[in-house]
Design a protein around this motif. Structure first.
Motif, PDB file in Angstrom:
ATOM      1  N   VAL A 325       0.879  -1.170   0.012  1.00 56.66           N
ATOM      2  CA  VAL A 325       0.066   0.068   0.017  1.00 56.66           C
ATOM      3  C   VAL A 325       0.700   1.363  -0.136  1.00 56.66           C
ATOM      4  CG1 VAL A 325      -1.961  -0.894   0.856  1.00 56.66           C
ATOM      5  CG2 VAL A 325      -0.343  -0.622   2.458  1.00 56.66           C
ATOM      6  N   HIS A 326       2.077   1.330   0.250  1.00 49.90           N
ATOM      7  CA  HIS A 326       3.078   2.380  -0.071  1.00 49.90           C
ATOM      8  C   HIS A 326       4.109   1.904  -0.832  1.00 49.90           C
ATOM      9  CE1 HIS A 326       4.619   0.925   3.879  1.00 49.90           C
ATOM     10  NE2 HIS A 326       3.121   0.856   4.423  1.00 49.90           N
ATOM     11  N   ARG A 327       4.523   2.368  -1.806  1.00 44.45           N
ATOM     12  CA  ARG A 327       5.632   2.028  -2.593  1.00 44.45           C
ATOM     13  C   ARG A 327       6.654   3.235  -3.080  1.00 44.45           C
ATOM     14  NH1 ARG A 327       1.676  -1.683  -6.388  1.00 44.45           N
ATOM     15  NH2 ARG A 327       0.654  -2.322  -4.620  1.00 44.45           N
ATOM     16  N   HIS A 328       7.815   3.110  -2.709  1.00 43.03           N
ATOM     17  CA  HIS A 328       8.617   4.336  -2.703  1.00 43.03           C
ATOM     18  C   HIS A 328      10.302   3.964  -2.615  1.00 43.03           C
ATOM     19  CE1 HIS A 328       9.242   3.967   1.694  1.00 43.03           C
ATOM     20  NE2 HIS A 328       8.171   3.549   1.695  1.00 43.03           N
ATOM     21  N   PRO A 329      10.970   4.858  -3.029  1.00 42.36           N
ATOM     22  CA  PRO A 329      12.456   4.573  -2.967  1.00 42.36           C
ATOM     23  C   PRO A 329      12.936   4.515  -1.558  1.00 42.36           C
ATOM     24  CG  PRO A 329      12.179   6.778  -3.697  1.00 42.36           C
ATOM     25  CD  PRO A 329      10.613   6.026  -3.654  1.00 42.36           C
ATOM     26  N   PRO A 330      14.105   3.764  -1.180  1.00 46.92           N
ATOM     27  CA  PRO A 330      14.574   3.687  -0.238  1.00 46.92           C
ATOM     28  C   PRO A 330      15.059   4.856   0.485  1.00 46.92           C
ATOM     29  CG  PRO A 330      16.314   2.938  -1.692  1.00 46.92           C
ATOM     30  CD  PRO A 330      14.962   3.127  -2.324  1.00 46.92           C
ATOM     31  N   SER A 331      14.989   6.186   0.021  1.00 43.67           N
ATOM     32  CA  SER A 331      15.479   7.416   0.565  1.00 43.67           C
ATOM     33  C   SER A 331      14.748   7.751   2.028  1.00 43.67           C
ATOM     34  CB  SER A 331      15.003   8.529  -0.294  1.00 43.67           C
ATOM     35  OG  SER A 331      15.380   8.252  -1.755  1.00 43.67           O
ATOM     36  N   ASN A 332      15.534   7.965   2.784  1.00 43.08           N
ATOM     37  CA  ASN A 332      14.854   8.485   4.247  1.00 43.08           C
ATOM     38  C   ASN A 332      15.082   6.975   5.206  1.00 43.08           C
ATOM     39  OD1 ASN A 332      13.843  11.099   2.855  1.00 43.08           O
ATOM     40  ND2 ASN A 332      13.666  11.290   5.072  1.00 43.08           N
ATOM     41  N   GLY A 333      15.113   5.788   4.517  1.00 43.20           N
ATOM     42  CA  GLY A 333      15.008   4.776   5.317  1.00 43.20           C
ATOM     43  C   GLY A 333      13.664   4.449   6.001  1.00 43.20           C
ATOM     44  N   LEU A 334      12.781   4.809   5.491  1.00 35.67           N
ATOM     45  CA  LEU A 334      11.370   4.520   5.828  1.00 35.67           C
ATOM     46  C   LEU A 334      10.501   3.538   5.592  1.00 35.67           C
ATOM     47  CD1 LEU A 334      10.486   8.238   5.403  1.00 35.67           C
ATOM     48  CD2 LEU A 334      10.873   7.153   7.641  1.00 35.67           C
ATOM     49  N   GLY A 335      10.987   2.571   4.824  1.00 35.14           N
ATOM     50  CA  GLY A 335      10.059   1.337   3.965  1.00 35.14           C
ATOM     51  C   GLY A 335       9.813   0.365   4.995  1.00 35.14           C
ATOM     52  N   SER A 336      10.948  -0.442   5.571  1.00 35.30           N
ATOM     53  CA  SER A 336      10.397  -1.443   6.434  1.00 35.30           C
ATOM     54  C   SER A 336      10.035  -0.906   7.748  1.00 35.30           C
ATOM     55  CB  SER A 336      11.808  -2.381   6.618  1.00 35.30           C
ATOM     56  OG  SER A 336      13.020  -1.699   7.249  1.00 35.30           O
ATOM     57  N   ASN A 337      10.426   0.148   7.995  1.00 38.48           N
ATOM     58  CA  ASN A 337       9.794   0.696   9.374  1.00 38.48           C
ATOM     59  C   ASN A 337       8.540   1.246   9.449  1.00 38.48           C
ATOM     60  OD1 ASN A 337      12.202   1.646  11.175  1.00 38.48           O
ATOM     61  ND2 ASN A 337      12.866   2.358   9.119  1.00 38.48           N
ATOM     62  N   THR A 338       7.855   1.741   8.109  1.00 42.94           N
ATOM     63  CA  THR A 338       6.527   2.034   8.103  1.00 42.94           C
ATOM     64  C   THR A 338       5.573   0.672   7.932  1.00 42.94           C
ATOM     65  OG1 THR A 338       7.086   3.958   7.043  1.00 42.94           O
ATOM     66  CG2 THR A 338       5.026   3.268   6.415  1.00 42.94           C
ATOM     67  N   SER A 339       6.138  -0.435   7.210  1.00 42.50           N
ATOM     68  CA  SER A 339       5.909  -1.653   7.323  1.00 42.50           C
ATOM     69  C   SER A 339       5.472  -2.226   8.320  1.00 42.50           C
ATOM     70  CB  SER A 339       6.541  -2.594   6.261  1.00 42.50           C
ATOM     71  OG  SER A 339       6.617  -1.990   5.057  1.00 42.50           O
ATOM     72  N   ILE A 340       6.536  -2.225   9.268  1.00 43.24           N
ATOM     73  CA  ILE A 340       6.486  -2.940  10.601  1.00 43.24           C
ATOM     74  C   ILE A 340       5.443  -2.153  11.555  1.00 43.24           C
ATOM     75  CG2 ILE A 340       7.656  -3.317  12.827  1.00 43.24           C
ATOM     76  CD1 ILE A 340      10.177  -3.947  10.819  1.00 43.24           C
ATOM     77  N   GLN A 341       5.225  -0.839  11.447  1.00 43.95           N
ATOM     78  CA  GLN A 341       4.399  -0.194  12.177  1.00 43.95           C
ATOM     79  C   GLN A 341       2.961  -0.285  11.683  1.00 43.95           C
ATOM     80  OE1 GLN A 341       6.207   3.942  12.188  1.00 43.95           O
ATOM     81  NE2 GLN A 341       8.249   2.775  12.425  1.00 43.95           N
ATOM     82  N   ASP A 342       2.808  -0.449  10.330  1.00 45.53           N
ATOM     83  CA  ASP A 342       1.639  -0.773   9.867  1.00 45.53           C
ATOM     84  C   ASP A 342       1.129  -1.845  10.507  1.00 45.53           C
ATOM     85  OD1 ASP A 342       1.619   1.353   8.097  1.00 45.53           O
ATOM     86  OD2 ASP A 342       1.908  -0.285   6.354  1.00 45.53           O
ATOM     87  N   SER A 343       1.728  -3.011  10.499  1.00 42.98           N
ATOM     88  CA  SER A 343       1.348  -4.214  11.273  1.00 42.98           C
ATOM     89  C   SER A 343       1.199  -4.182  12.685  1.00 42.98           C
ATOM     90  CB  SER A 343       2.381  -5.239  10.988  1.00 42.98           C
ATOM     91  OG  SER A 343       2.368  -5.678   9.355  1.00 42.98           O
ATOM     92  N   PHE A 344       2.041  -3.448  13.494  1.00 38.92           N
ATOM     93  CA  PHE A 344       1.852  -3.231  15.021  1.00 38.92           C
ATOM     94  C   PHE A 344       0.365  -2.330  15.209  1.00 38.92           C
ATOM     95  CE2 PHE A 344       3.159  -1.067  18.987  1.00 38.92           C
ATOM     96  CZ  PHE A 344       3.221  -2.167  19.656  1.00 38.92           C
ATOM     97  N   ASN A 345       0.123  -1.281  14.296  1.00 37.31           N
ATOM     98  CA  ASN A 345      -1.325  -0.698  14.331  1.00 37.31           C
ATOM     99  C   ASN A 345      -2.297  -1.604  14.315  1.00 37.31           C
ATOM    100  OD1 ASN A 345      -3.649   0.647  12.881  1.00 37.31           O
ATOM    101  ND2 ASN A 345      -2.390   2.324  13.930  1.00 37.31           N
TER     102      ASN A 345
END
Length: 596
Positions: A325-345
């Protein structure tokens, strides 16, 4: 419902496996969902079409909010033991090659002395670098040890929903046969080409394929070139090479200082690159800049830069998370962080509904809370790519397509002229502006939620005192993450306020004069069938605020209270003691849990 481990045969004769929650995908989002659900005691089955977990490092930056999530789920120490620590992450280098001339440096991921204080004060955890091929096993193996089941080589084919659950058709890629899995709910965490999201026809904004990149994983001992300037990222600018004639490549540390990953661009409008070993080796040699260093190519792959996010994360009983549901380049290092936080929510909400503690309306808050975060992350990551053009411009690389002129423009900054002085200043400013990519503390920590699972207290949002993206602004306002402050126990042990909450339950946090809230937590919890935790902070109580930091951050009086959700977010806030705390707390919990 039949035993989840025993296939049943329905009237039509098709074998069905049953579970409460089916997770499709074993990446960071899927593995984190499985870990959280299993921790909360939910029967969970994970399927992945692959025969193993990630075999390349891919995602790696693990920010403080994700480490807080992992702390709550009991795996923080295991991750920290495997990861490269913050002190090895902080010298972002711009250079002509690893062995070549340096163009500038930037303190990254918080080590600059003035910024390190911000990071230290914000959380009990530390940012670290944990490659995906090490992170996934920690998440999924711990999920399995807590009861989650995993089926590898199991490919998702389709799904159908009804009022009672979801029937998912899958194919065993080893045997070749297909069968059904019956689940009450499904989590689609099947990555950037999510078939689950496509089958749900989730509304997507943006576009795929805005640029092309190549990943090359290799082994080479570069200790002699980098150990004195430790970093996870080394940006290499080489005029005359490939895309746009600029030749911008990224050399990323995977394991210090012998395993690396190079990101190199290619023209997405042209033919796909032929990823031979000789081609990969030529790029590695070019970016290292020292042909005497022995190199072993491990793997190479092509991928596309995307700018795409979903406006809604769910449909019926199916919820998508992560790159689905969110596809973007690895800039800012947010990809896996946002993914793990999605699941925690999502996980605590699914657990509450599955256990009958909440109405199904609670699940609507997942999309309401996480989709704005996904959009912000996609936009921020793509903006960071655009911001790199400032560096190219300062070096004079955008004013010509002639590689020789580019080299001359870069060299001109060394001259003793007014023009060169301006160029040097422009380059310093351009590199400093990359703070928005590499020190974006507010984006990492300050996600604010607005949904039916948050009860507003009527107060206006706080006025930010510093840049919203660069700096963390702790708040106890409903919809914000509970602020971190160090407390001491009656045994003089130091604990974070974050350690008093979470762990799958709601918690009431109050102080001296708030004893009514503690009694209300017991009474209302018993009435609603919930285990509501309590934390009473003050002198002579189980936890004391000896530093005074909690009094500064809590946003309520001693007798006031905060109701904190299982994910550590403030659900409701009362500034003062209530004449009827049972009614106030009961109303808030019923609202959040869709039981009003």
């Amino acid at each position: 419902m039949s035993s989840p481990s025993t296939p049943v045969v329905p009237p039509e004769g098709r074998t069905v496996v049953e579970t409460d929650v089916l997770v499709v995908g074993s990446g960071p989002a899927g593995s984190a969902a499985a870990l959280a659900l299993a921790t909360y005691g939910v029967d969970t089955l994970v399927i992945t079409k692959y025969g193993r977990l990630a075999d390349t490092p891919r995602a790696h930056i693990t920010n403080q909010r994700t480490m807080e999530v992992l702390r709550d789920l009991g795996v923080e120490e295991e991750v920290a033991a495997e990861a490269a620590p913050q002190e090895l992450m902080g010298n972002l280098v711009y250079c002509t090659s690893i062995a070549g001339e340096e163009l500038g440096r930037l303190h990254s991921w918080g080590p600059r002395p003035d910024r390190l204080a911000d990071y230290t004060a914000a959380s009990p955890t530390r940012i670290c670098d944990m490659p995906q091929d090490l992170m996934e096993p920690v998440l999924l193996h711990n999920a399995q040890s807590r009861g989650a089941r995993v089926r590898f080589d199991t490919e998702y084919l389709s799904l159908t929903q009804d009022d009672e659950g979801v029937t998912v058709r899958v194919r065993d890629r080893v045997r070749g046969d297909s069968y059904d899995i019956r689940a009450r709910y499904v989590v689609g965490a099947d990555g950037g080409r999510s078939q689950v999201a496509a089958d749900l026809d989730l509304p997507l904004e943006g576009r795929m394929g805005v640029g092309g990149s190549i990943n090359i994983v290799f082994e080479a001992d570069l200790t002699h070139l980098v150990a004195d300037r430790p970093s996870v990222l080394y940006w290499v600018l080489q005029p005359g090479a490939d895309v746009g004639g600029i030749g911008a490549g990224l050399v990323r540390m995977v394991r210090p200082w012998h395993r690396w990953l190079i990101v190199w661009g290619y023209d997405i409008d042209g033919p796909a690159p032929d990823l031979t070993e000789d081609y990969a080796l030529s790029i590695v040699r070019k970016l290292i800049g020292d042909d005497e260093v022995p190199v072993r190519i491990e793997s190479s792959s092509a991928w596309t830069v995307n700018h795409l996010y979903a406006e809604s994360y769910s449909s019926g009983r199916v919820f998508c998370a992560g790159d689905a549901v969110h596809r973007h380049p690895p800039s800012n290092g947010l990809g896996s962080n946002t993914s793990i936080q999605d699941s925690f929510n999502l996980a605590w909400k699914l657990a509450a509904v599955v256990k009958g503690q909440a109405g199904p309306g609670l699940l609507d808050s997942y999309s309401a809370e996480r989709s704005p975060v996904g959009k912000q992350v996609v936009d921020r990551a793509n903006q960071s790519i655009g911001d790199t053009a400032r560096i190219f411009d300062a070096l004079g690389l955008l004013s010509t397509e002639d590689p020789d002129e580019m080299v001359a423009h870069m060299a001109a900054r060394k001259e003793a002229t007014p023009e060169a002085e301006k160029q040097r200043a422009a380059l310093r400013e351009a590199i400093a502006f990359k703070d928005y990519e590499f020190n974006c503390h507010g984006v990492e920590l300050d996600q604010r939620y607005a949904s039916a699972a948050v009860v507003p207290d009527g107060t206006p949002p706080e006025e930010p005192t510093r840049d919203l993206e660069l700096y963390h602004h702790p708040s106890s306002r409903p919809g914000a993450k509970l602020p971190h402050a160090w407390l001491t126990t009656d045994h003089r042990r130091q604990v974070s306020t974050l350690d008093l909450v979470g762990h799958g339950r709601f918690t009431v946090v109050t102080g001296i004069g708030g004893e009514g809230w503690v009694s209300a937590a017991d009474a209302v919890g018993a009435d609603l069938g919930l285990d509501v935790g309590t934390a009473l902070i003050g002198p002579g109580r189980s936890h004391d605020d000896l530093y005074g930091d909690w009094a500064r951050l809590r946003g309520v009086s001693d007798g006031g209270a905060l109701l904190v959700r299982p994910d550590g977010y403030v659900a409701a806030r009362w500034a003062e003691a209530s004449p009827d705390p049972d009614a106030a707390l009961g109303a808030a919990l019923r609202t959040v849990l869709d039981r009003s």
